[in-house]
Every structure is written in structure tokens, then in C-alpha cells.
Design an enzyme around this catalytic site. Structure first.
Site, PDB file in Angstrom:
ATOM      1  N   LYS A   1       0.852  -1.295  -0.111  1.00 15.06           N
ATOM      2  CA  LYS A   1       0.080   0.370  -0.296  1.00 15.06           C
ATOM      3  C   LYS A   1       0.591   0.984   0.193  1.00 15.06           C
ATOM      4  O   LYS A   1       1.998   1.159   0.968  1.00 15.06           O
ATOM      5  CB  LYS A   1      -0.852  -0.107   1.310  1.00 15.06           C
ATOM      6  CG  LYS A   1      -1.807   1.265   1.774  1.00 15.06           C
ATOM      7  CD  LYS A   1      -3.055   1.017   2.963  1.00 15.06           C
ATOM      8  CE  LYS A   1      -3.750   1.689   2.458  1.00 15.06           C
ATOM      9  NZ  LYS A   1      -4.662   1.879   3.889  1.00 15.06           N
TER      10      LYS A   1
ATOM     11  N   SER B   1      -9.928   2.066   2.850  1.00 15.43           N
ATOM     12  CA  SER B   1      -8.754   2.796   2.219  1.00 15.43           C
ATOM     13  C   SER B   1      -8.312   2.191   1.158  1.00 15.43           C
ATOM     14  O   SER B   1      -7.753   2.290   0.519  1.00 15.43           O
ATOM     15  CB  SER B   1      -8.189   3.706   2.806  1.00 15.43           C
ATOM     16  OG  SER B   1      -7.045   3.043   3.906  1.00 15.43           O
TER      17      SER B   1
ATOM     18  N   SER C   1     -10.006  -0.481   7.000  1.00 13.32           N
ATOM     19  CA  SER C   1      -9.783  -0.679   5.575  1.00 13.32           C
ATOM     20  C   SER C   1      -8.560  -1.374   5.159  1.00 13.32           C
ATOM     21  O   SER C   1      -8.351  -1.279   4.251  1.00 13.32           O
ATOM     22  CB  SER C   1      -8.449   0.969   6.112  1.00 13.32           C
ATOM     23  OG  SER C   1      -8.805   2.483   5.646  1.00 13.32           O
TER      24      SER C   1
END
Lengths: 492, 99
Positions: free
Chosen positions: A76, A151, A175
């Protein structure tokens, strides 16, 4: 190979049936072919991937073996990665090439993973749809008109589309688990303090926790064995002996007490989600587990508590972005204060500004006790509900998200509607607890449904074991998204 | 509890974020939406409840560590300044603050 688990790929690499370079090329070709449609990656780095793969092949040739040695991976874009753009999905950091590696990045590199690139995300991890990214939304491989969740939407979409066999993410209020649910993959949010936050760009520090995405619970255990561990550079990292997260994969479900909180089975859940989760409950009962009714009476307050505490911490954490030492600086300004105000106004997107303003307000003079202190007190009530529940059950089961993947733009006009997506994922991090999301079926539209398992602190191995047993008898986790057939990107 | 235009201007000043006049109406409306959501907390009886500041403080005994106050990081000034908007002679440059 594209549809293989990490465990299967490691065996093939160990037997020299395929090299890490061949594997990297295979996944790179697919990632490059699919990314125009999915926007799951912010950065794809073939040179880095092939260099990592050559190094892994050399280690394998010298006789070394490891569960992640030579395995392609994506991080990420919240994890600082030396020499690589680390944007956090924000214009503010769209020029930030990190001078150092996050603890997680170091650990995964030592384990021999091959870094393909950095995945898309909601800006500064604030969002549940990936739509707040400065780089545009990532899309759901099950339906390109729908969001992958957020997210960590890029990591989830990348694993779902078989662009990478595994990826990292972070979870503050859901997330990791919510995007895993919306894209039909597995994701684990570990106990607070088990995965290093060093070099993981901070959003809400009392909640933020890194964790893995993969196709199976077994893969998550393998990834956790490399990811988790004490780091002196993170003051909240827990100093505990290393544990084997795969030690309970053969857990006996007979007699296991599974708590079903009535608050997680009430109104507001889409019928397709309800049906799939009820079906999973029946599977666990048939496997010998005992289901018990439990109550989490304060769980309904988790979303309001979160939207005081997380913005408060964010307003403090994000005050570092001032256009002086790194990040975006406005081109024109009158003086120093004006430079701060303009750089931040230009560098941050709408959702990030909204949360900074909320956080600034609830911490400001005259409002601190009414909002922030009160939220911290209710946070304890929520944690106490869980502590009481553990007296009656070994783990808690429910839906990960009240609905399946929603269309892009569906919740854009109303922040509160968007926030309510995380109603079932926010309670666990408030109490510091681990949570696992695994696929458990599909709704009438053919969109994946996520099943959430939560446990007491440090119960990851049990959650993964329960998930693994379920996955040995079901194949929801092996289903391929219809928009990204396996032949895309082949033959290059 | 509802915010006014003046409140938004004050909060934006504290947060060091410019909000153009044309956007304050929308920002005000959205902040009030979120505050409407969190206002539910004010009615909860929390008499005698200790605030929970940290994800594991409910477990007790998990205080944050302190380390000896010793320099442990190598000097990498050049690498860190390479990502700064404006530097000279090893210093970060900002607009003049003293006349």
C-alpha cells in the site's frame, strides 16, 4: 500460477519448477495489462521487481528456502519505500520519494519478497471507497463501475484481480477488512501493536495497524509470520516473543464457542449479505462449533466515537505537512503563515480537510471535554463490551460490511452515509482487537460478501485457523472476478 | 450543536488551511452533518468511566516504552534534504519571518 496461493507458489519455487524472475514477469505483465482499467497501482516498478527477483533466485540457488522467498508482493502506498514514490494517495506527497524504508517494507524484503509496486488508496487512508485518492479511484474487478472499498482498495483489487498473490494494507476503522470483503479476498487487521508502524504514514495513531491481504487464511498466516514483530522504532510496538501465526490452522472447531452479537444482525444489512453470513453460521454449527448470543450494547456508538477520535489524531498527525521539509509547497504566497495555509489547501483533498477541521474543532478550547474526552470514555465502554463477551465466547462472527460493493459516486455527496459503511469494522480497532475478513458467498448481483471473525487480543492464529477450516470445505475464496479473466496480459 | 460561518473561519485558521469564500457554505454544511453524527455521544452517561487513550490500555500493564536518550540514527541530512521544497547550505528555507 496466477491463481495459485502463496503457499503453492513457494513450493513451486522451492522445487525449481519456476524461477522468481519468471514469476515476476508473469505478474508484471498481468499488472501492466490490467492497471489501465483497475487503477489498482499508483506505481509499477518493473526494474525493482526484476532486481528483487534475481536476488531471490540467487538465494534459492544457494540452497535457501523460505515461505515468501521469491514471492511477488505489492505495498500500500502508505508504507515508506526507499527510492520509490510514497504518495499516501495525496497530492501533498505526490513528489515524495522516500529516503527510508518502513519497518514492514524491511521485514518483507528480508523474507525475500519481490516488490512489484505501490497500490492505490484513499488519501491518507481516509475513506471507504478509494474515491478520495489524488490518483483517481481504483475499481472493483468484479464490476468496474463499482468501488473496491477503502482505504486499502488498490491492494484488495490487485489481489482479487490476480495482479499479485499478496499485498499489504493498513486498517484504522476497517481499511483492510472492508475492501477485502468488497473484492472477495482475505484480509487481517492484527492486534494493535503487533505490526510495526515505523514508516507507515500516520492517520490516527491509536488505531492504525498494518496487515496482510491474500487469497486464503493460510496465506495470511504466512504473511503475518514475516510482517509482525517487535520494532524499537515504534513506541507502541509490543515487545513479545515471535509467534507462529500458522500454528492453529488445524484447529478443532468442535466445541469452539462463536458469539453472534445481535447488534451485527439487525436492520440495515442487505439481504444478500445476511443470507451468505447466515449460511456461514450454519457451516460452523455443522462443523461442531457452538453458537452463542452475545451483546455489544455500545457498538452502535462506535461510528460516532471513531469520528471524534480519528479526526482529532489526524489533525495532529497531519500538522507536519507544512511545505517546509517535504511535500507540496504552494507556488505563490505572501508570508510564512500564508505559505502554510495555501500549501495545505492545495495539497489536501476534500475528505482530508474535512477530517482535519473536525479534529481541530473537537480538540479546541471549550469543546475538548464535551467531544474528545467523552469519546475516549465511550471508547472504553465499547472495549468493556468485548471483554464481557469473551467470557461467553472464543470468537465473534458477523458481516464485515452491511452491503456489497457500491457504484462509484453513490456515497460521494454525503460523508455520513459513507462513514456508516464501516459500522461493523470500527468496533474492533477501538478496542485494539484483531479482525479477519474472508469471502463467504455472493449477493444476487454476483458481488462478493465478506464474513468477519473477531477475537480477543493476540487471537490471530485462532481466527486464521477457523478461517482456514472453513476454506478447506468452501471455495468462495478461489472464485475469480468476472472482469479480469486469467488470459488477460498472458503471452507477453 | 451547530457551527456558524465564523466558527468555520476560526477552525480553518487554527488548522492552517485556506478555505475560499465560495466554499465555506459547503464546508459548513458538511461539518455540521458530521457533528450531527457525533452529537449522539453527548447523551451517554459516562460517570466514573476512565478515558481510554490507547488501543491496549483496557488490558492494563501495557504502558508505552521509553528508550535511553541516545542518538541511534546515522546522519543522513543530504538524503532527507533532497526531498525538501527549498534548501541552501544544509538549511531549510522559508519566507522571511523577521524584518
Amino acid at each position: 500460477m496466477l491463481n495459485a496461493t502463496v503457499a503453492q507458489l513457494a513450493r513451486a519455487l522451492g522445487r525449481r519448477e519456476i524461477s522468481s524472475v519468471e514469476l515476476a514477469r508473469l505478474f508484471l505483465a498481468r499488472t501492466q495489462a490490467l492497471n489501465a482499467g483497475l487503477n489498482a497501482f499508483i506505481t509499477i516498478d518493473p526494474d525493482r521487481a526484476l532486481a528483487d527477483a534475481r536476488a531471490a533466485d540467487a538465494r534459492i540457488a544457494s540452497g535457501e528456502r523460505g515461505p515468501l522467498l521469491g514471492i511477488p508482493l505489492a505495498h500500500k502506498d502508505i508504507f515508506c519505500t526507499r527510492g520509490m514514490l510514497t504518495s499516501c494517495g495525496s497530492r501533498m506527497l505526490s513528489n515524495f520519494v522516500s529516503p527510508y524504508d518502513a519497518g514492514v517494507v524491511e521485514r518483507m524484503a528480508r523474507a525475500g519478497t519481490v516488490l512489484l509496486g505501490k497500490t492505490n488508496m484513499d488519501e491518507f487512508a481516509m475513506g471507504s471507497s478509494n474515491e478520495s485518492s489524488w490518483y483517481g479511484p481504483a475499481r472493483n474487478p468484479w464490476d468496474l463501475a463499482r468501488v473496491p472499498g477503502g482505504s486499502s482498495g488498490g491492494s484488495a483489487a490487485a489481489v482479487a484481480a490476480r495482479m499479485v498473490p499478496a499485498a499489504t494494507g493498513t486498517d484504522t476503522g476497517g481499511s483492510i477488512r472492508q475492501p477485502a470483503a468488497l473484492t472477495g479476498v482475505c484480509g487481517l487487521k492484527p492486534t494493535y501493536g503487533t505490526v510495526s508502524r515505523y514508516g507507515m504514514i500516520a492517520y490516527a495513531s491509536s488505531l492504525d495497524q498494518g496487515g496482510p491481504f491474500g487469497k486464503s487464511a493460510e496465506d495470511l498466516a504466512i504473511l503475518m509470520n514475516a510482517m509482525a514483530g517487535f520494532d524499537t522504532r515504534d513506541s507502541t510496538s509490543l515487545e513479545r516473543p515471535d509467534e507462529d501465526y500458522a500454528r492453529s490452522l488445524d484447529v478443532n472447531l468442535a466445541g469452539l464457542r462463536i458469539g453472534l452479537p445481535e447488534e451485527f444482525f439487525g436492520e440495515g444489512i442487505e439481504p444478500g449479505v445476511r443470507r451468505a453470513v447466515d449460511e456461514a453460521v450454519r457451516w460452523f454449527e455443522k462443523a461442531g462449533a457452538k453458537t452463542v448470543r452475545v451483546r455489544l450494547p455500545n457498538a452502535r456508538l462506535a461510528v460516532p466515537v471513531y469520528y471524534v477520535i480519528a479526526p482529532a489524531e489526524a489533525s495532529s498527525n497531519l500538522s507536519r505537512y507544512d511545505g517546509v521539509r517535504y511535500g507540496h509547497r504552494a507556488a505563490e504566497y505572501a508570508d510564512l503563515a500564508d505559505m502554510y495555509r495555501r500549501s495545505r489547501a492545495e495539497g489536501f483533498g476534500r475528505e482530508v480537510k474535512r477530517r482535519i477541521l473536525i479534529g481541530t474543532y473537537v480538540l479546541s478550547h471549550g469543546y475538548y471535554d464535551a467531544y474528545y474526552l467523552q469519546a475516549q470514555k465511550v471508547r472504553r465502554l465499547i472495549a468493556q463490551d468485548f471483554a464481557e463477551a469473551w467470557r461467553h465466547c472464543d470468537l465473534i462472527l458477523g458481516p464485515t460490511s452491511p452491503g456489497t460493493a457500491f457504484p462509484l459516486g453513490a456515497n460521494s455527496d454525503d460523508p455520513v452515509k459513507m462513514y456508516l459503511n464501516d459500522i461493523f469494522t470500527i468496533p474492533a480497532p477501538l478496542a485494539g482487537l484483531p479482525g479477519l475478513s474472508i469471502p463467504c458467498g455472493f449477493d444476487e448481483a454476483g458481488l462478493p460478501v465478506g464474513l468477519q471473525l473477531m477475537g480477543d487480543h493476540f487471537s490471530e492464529a485462532l481466527l486464521l485457523g477457523a478461517g482456514h477450516r472453513y476454506q478447506q470445505d468452501t471455495d468462495w475464496h478461489l472464485r475469480m472476478p468476472r472482469e479480469t479473466p486469467l488470459d488477460t496480459g498472458a503471452g507477453k | 450543536m451547530s457551527l456558524s460561518h465564523d466558527d468555520v473561519a476560526r477552525i480553518a485558521r487554527l488548522a492552517r488551511i485556506d478555505i475560499p469564500a465560495a466554499e465555506t457554505g459547503e464546508v459548513l454544511q458538511q461539518l455540521n452533518r458530521v457533528l450531527g453524527l457525533v452529537d449522539e455521544l453527548r447523551a451517554v452517561d459516562t460517570t466514573g468511566v476512565e478515558p481510554m487513550a490507547h488501543a491496549l490500555d483496557a488490558r492494563g500493564g501495557m504502558a508505552q516504552r521509553l528508550r535511553p536518550d541516545e542518538a541511534t540514527e546515522p546522519d543522513r541530512r543530504e538524503a532527507y534534504q533532497a526531498v525538501a521544497p527549498e534548501v541552501a547550505d544544509g538549511l531549510y528555507l522559508v519566507p522571511r519571518v523577521l524584518e
